[in-house]
Scaffold this motif. Structure first.
Motif, PDB file in Angstrom:
ATOM      1  N   SER A   1       0.826  -1.205   0.000  1.00  0.00           N
ATOM      2  CA  SER A   1       0.000   0.000   0.000  1.00  0.00           C
ATOM      3  C   SER A   1       0.861   1.257   0.000  1.00  0.00           C
ATOM      4  CB  SER A   1      -0.927  -0.004   1.214  1.00  0.00           C
ATOM      5  OG  SER A   1      -1.804   1.102   1.200  1.00  0.00           O
ATOM      6  N   THR A   2       1.989   1.210   0.706  1.00  0.00           N
ATOM      7  CA  THR A   2       2.894   2.351   0.749  1.00  0.00           C
ATOM      8  C   THR A   2       3.544   2.586  -0.610  1.00  0.00           C
ATOM      9  OG1 THR A   2       3.364   1.959   3.097  1.00  0.00           O
ATOM     10  CG2 THR A   2       4.940   3.303   1.865  1.00  0.00           C
ATOM     11  N   LEU A   3       3.998   1.523  -1.235  1.00  0.00           N
ATOM     12  CA  LEU A   3       4.628   1.652  -2.548  1.00  0.00           C
ATOM     13  C   LEU A   3       3.592   2.007  -3.619  1.00  0.00           C
ATOM     14  CD1 LEU A   3       6.988  -1.450  -2.287  1.00  0.00           C
ATOM     15  CD2 LEU A   3       7.723   0.940  -2.390  1.00  0.00           C
ATOM     16  N   GLY A   4       2.464   1.315  -3.610  1.00  0.00           N
ATOM     17  CA  GLY A   4       1.427   1.569  -4.603  1.00  0.00           C
ATOM     18  C   GLY A   4       0.720   2.888  -4.414  1.00  0.00           C
ATOM     19  N   GLY A   5       0.813   3.453  -3.215  1.00  0.00           N
ATOM     20  CA  GLY A   5       0.184   4.742  -2.951  1.00  0.00           C
ATOM     21  C   GLY A   5       0.817   5.893  -3.698  1.00  0.00           C
ATOM     22  N   VAL A   6       1.933   5.647  -4.361  1.00  0.00           N
ATOM     23  CA  VAL A   6       2.579   6.704  -5.146  1.00  0.00           C
ATOM     24  C   VAL A   6       1.633   7.247  -6.205  1.00  0.00           C
ATOM     25  CG1 VAL A   6       3.567   5.089  -6.830  1.00  0.00           C
ATOM     26  CG2 VAL A   6       4.678   7.292  -6.412  1.00  0.00           C
ATOM     27  N   GLY A   7       0.672   6.431  -6.640  1.00  0.00           N
ATOM     28  CA  GLY A   7      -0.251   6.875  -7.677  1.00  0.00           C
ATOM     29  C   GLY A   7      -1.068   8.090  -7.308  1.00  0.00           C
ATOM     30  N   LEU A   8      -1.282   8.295  -6.011  1.00  0.00           N
ATOM     31  CA  LEU A   8      -2.060   9.445  -5.555  1.00  0.00           C
ATOM     32  C   LEU A   8      -1.174  10.599  -5.090  1.00  0.00           C
ATOM     33  CD1 LEU A   8      -4.944   7.677  -3.599  1.00  0.00           C
ATOM     34  CD2 LEU A   8      -5.000   8.640  -5.904  1.00  0.00           C
TER      35      LEU A   8
ATOM     36  N   GLY B   1      -4.379   0.532 -11.669  1.00  0.00           N
ATOM     37  CA  GLY B   1      -3.167   0.377 -10.888  1.00  0.00           C
ATOM     38  C   GLY B   1      -3.335   0.534  -9.395  1.00  0.00           C
ATOM     39  N   SER B   2      -3.255   1.778  -8.926  1.00  0.00           N
ATOM     40  CA  SER B   2      -3.260   2.040  -7.484  1.00  0.00           C
ATOM     41  C   SER B   2      -4.512   1.540  -6.773  1.00  0.00           C
ATOM     42  CB  SER B   2      -3.102   3.547  -7.224  1.00  0.00           C
ATOM     43  OG  SER B   2      -1.758   3.941  -7.359  1.00  0.00           O
ATOM     44  N   CYS B   3      -5.629   1.483  -7.488  1.00  0.00           N
ATOM     45  CA  CYS B   3      -6.880   1.052  -6.848  1.00  0.00           C
ATOM     46  C   CYS B   3      -6.765  -0.358  -6.276  1.00  0.00           C
ATOM     47  CB  CYS B   3      -8.032   1.127  -7.847  1.00  0.00           C
ATOM     48  SG  CYS B   3      -7.842  -0.003  -9.250  1.00  0.00           S
ATOM     49  N   ALA B   4      -5.919  -1.197  -6.855  1.00  0.00           N
ATOM     50  CA  ALA B   4      -5.759  -2.565  -6.363  1.00  0.00           C
ATOM     51  C   ALA B   4      -4.905  -2.639  -5.112  1.00  0.00           C
ATOM     52  CB  ALA B   4      -5.138  -3.441  -7.454  1.00  0.00           C
ATOM     53  N   LEU B   5      -4.249  -1.529  -4.766  1.00  0.00           N
ATOM     54  CA  LEU B   5      -3.302  -1.526  -3.650  1.00  0.00           C
ATOM     55  C   LEU B   5      -3.853  -0.852  -2.410  1.00  0.00           C
ATOM     56  CD1 LEU B   5      -0.762  -3.005  -4.466  1.00  0.00           C
ATOM     57  CD2 LEU B   5      -1.521  -1.670  -6.418  1.00  0.00           C
ATOM     58  N   PHE B   6      -5.186  -0.663  -2.349  1.00  0.00           N
ATOM     59  CA  PHE B   6      -5.760  -0.084  -1.135  1.00  0.00           C
ATOM     60  C   PHE B   6      -6.964  -0.886  -0.658  1.00  0.00           C
ATOM     61  CE2 PHE B   6      -8.547   2.857   1.188  1.00  0.00           C
ATOM     62  CZ  PHE B   6      -7.700   3.164   2.242  1.00  0.00           C
ATOM     63  N   GLY B   7      -8.133  -0.658  -1.251  1.00  0.00           N
ATOM     64  CA  GLY B   7      -9.350  -1.316  -0.784  1.00  0.00           C
ATOM     65  C   GLY B   7      -9.258  -2.831  -0.699  1.00  0.00           C
ATOM     66  N   PRO B   8      -8.819  -3.517  -1.762  1.00  0.00           N
ATOM     67  CA  PRO B   8      -8.716  -4.980  -1.678  1.00  0.00           C
ATOM     68  C   PRO B   8      -7.792  -5.461  -0.575  1.00  0.00           C
ATOM     69  CG  PRO B   8      -8.669  -4.272  -3.963  1.00  0.00           C
ATOM     70  CD  PRO B   8      -8.574  -3.017  -3.131  1.00  0.00           C
TER      71      PRO B   8
ATOM     72  N   GLY C   1      -1.127   2.606   5.034  1.00  0.00           N
ATOM     73  CA  GLY C   1      -0.089   2.530   4.017  1.00  0.00           C
ATOM     74  C   GLY C   1      -0.123   3.699   3.057  1.00  0.00           C
ATOM     75  N   ASN C   2      -1.325   4.170   2.723  1.00  0.00           N
ATOM     76  CA  ASN C   2      -1.440   5.303   1.811  1.00  0.00           C
ATOM     77  C   ASN C   2      -0.836   6.562   2.404  1.00  0.00           C
ATOM     78  OD1 ASN C   2      -3.390   7.810   0.934  1.00  0.00           O
ATOM     79  ND2 ASN C   2      -2.950   6.433  -0.767  1.00  0.00           N
ATOM     80  N   TYR C   3      -0.937   6.712   3.713  1.00  0.00           N
ATOM     81  CA  TYR C   3      -0.385   7.898   4.367  1.00  0.00           C
ATOM     82  C   TYR C   3       1.117   7.767   4.555  1.00  0.00           C
ATOM     83  CZ  TYR C   3      -5.332   8.320   5.079  1.00  0.00           C
ATOM     84  OH  TYR C   3      -6.681   8.384   4.851  1.00  0.00           O
ATOM     85  N   PHE C   4       1.590   6.536   4.754  1.00  0.00           N
ATOM     86  CA  PHE C   4       3.037   6.325   4.731  1.00  0.00           C
ATOM     87  C   PHE C   4       3.592   6.721   3.370  1.00  0.00           C
ATOM     88  CE2 PHE C   4       2.319   2.695   7.950  1.00  0.00           C
ATOM     89  CZ  PHE C   4       2.446   3.564   9.008  1.00  0.00           C
ATOM     90  N   ALA C   5       2.822   6.428   2.322  1.00  0.00           N
ATOM     91  CA  ALA C   5       3.244   6.823   0.971  1.00  0.00           C
ATOM     92  C   ALA C   5       3.373   8.333   0.869  1.00  0.00           C
ATOM     93  CB  ALA C   5       2.230   6.308  -0.058  1.00  0.00           C
TER      94      ALA C   5
END
Length: 281
Positions: A17-24, A111-118, A141-145
């Motif tokens: 989630s931290t790595l994939g959160g880069v999308g936002l 992309g990023s949508c798969a790295l949060f809710g699921p 994880g998104n906030y760590f990003a």
């Protein structure tokens, strides 16, 4: 449930989630440079983030359905590949519209949508007594990003340019996230069909509301939260540049929002509430 593997799985989910959160977060830092290169107004330069968040919302539902059917590893791997492809593709964009479409389609919708809710929903299936803190940590994880990515992106945008930086993001995400996704290959344990009633006959976890009404309220809360945060998060870096403070100062301001959001997201949710975690803003 709550085995050693469950905690290893949680660590992998937080890292993903931290790595994939880069999308936002990447467009927030890159916005001044992108706007300058394409010679567009601020409203036009904000289009990539707008399309990304719309794609994130729609794609999250689709990826959630895929996780229910195939297990969470499948959408996570698919999202990782699409996220990486999206970042490489943006480096070759020749117009703001093309740049925005790639961001909204590959990075947001696929992309990023798969790295949060699921990941948040899957985490809730591996814990019972500590479900609240586990879900909250995964959602953080998104906030760590938001704390990790902006200074890294700002450094490389200033040194090698935003196009090369986007290619680098794509490579880093692919190399680091695919091995982490393999940790999630095991399917979750079978869940009990019913929950024990609470004392006094009270309903568990929905405040007396029907599941659909409860879900609708969570959606309204999520939209309201993100509307309030969108303006400072998206425009703070570019605004600091406009005022003459520089992108680095704006990046620090943007980064400071993440610890506060993480603190709120880390408050443990009720253990009976599977996925009532704060949405990424």
């Amino acid at each position: 449930m709550e085995s050693g593997y469950a905690w290893v799985r949680l660590v992998a989910a937080v890292c993903l989630s931290t790595l994939g959160g880069v999308g936002l977060w990447s467009i927030v830092v890159a916005l001044p440079a992108v706007q300058q290169e394409f010679g567009t107004l601020r409203a036009g330069a904000s289009l990539p983030y707008t399309l990304t968040t719309i794609g994130f919302a729609i794609g999250g539902v689709v990826m959630g359905r895929a996780a229910d059917r195939f297990g969470v590893m499948v959408p996570v791997i698919f999202g990782t590949v699409m996220l990486s492809a999206g970042y490489v593709a943006t480096a070759f964009a020749t117009s703001m519209l093309g740049f925005a479409i790639i961001y909204g389609g590959l990075i947001g919708l696929l992309g990023s949508c798969a790295l949060f809710g699921p990941l948040v929903a899957d985490t809730s299936l591996w814990f019972s007594r500590r479900r609240g803190i586990a879900v909250s940590l995964c959602a953080s994880g998104n906030y760590f990003a938001g704390a990790l990515w902006p200074p890294v992106l700002q450094h490389y945008i200033e040194t090698v340019g935003w196009r090369q930086t986007h290619i680098g993001i794509g490579i880093v995400c692919l190399v680091t996230m695919l091995p982490l996704a393999l940790v999630l290959r095991r399917r979750p344990p079978v869940q009990s069909a019913t929950l024990a009633p609470l004392p006094g006959g009270r309903q568990r976890g929905t405040f007396g509301l029907s599941p659909n009404a409860f879900q609708a309220l969570l959606m309204v809360a999520g939209v309201s939260c993100c509307v309030a945060m969108a303006m400072p998060q998206v425009h703070i870096v570019a605004y600091c540049v406009d005022l003459g403070y520089g992108a680095a100062r704006g990046r620090r301001c943007s980064r400071s929002c993440s610890p506060a959001a993480w603190s709120a997201a880390s408050l443990p949710a009720g253990s009976s509430t599977a996925s009532a975690a704060s949405p990424p803003c």
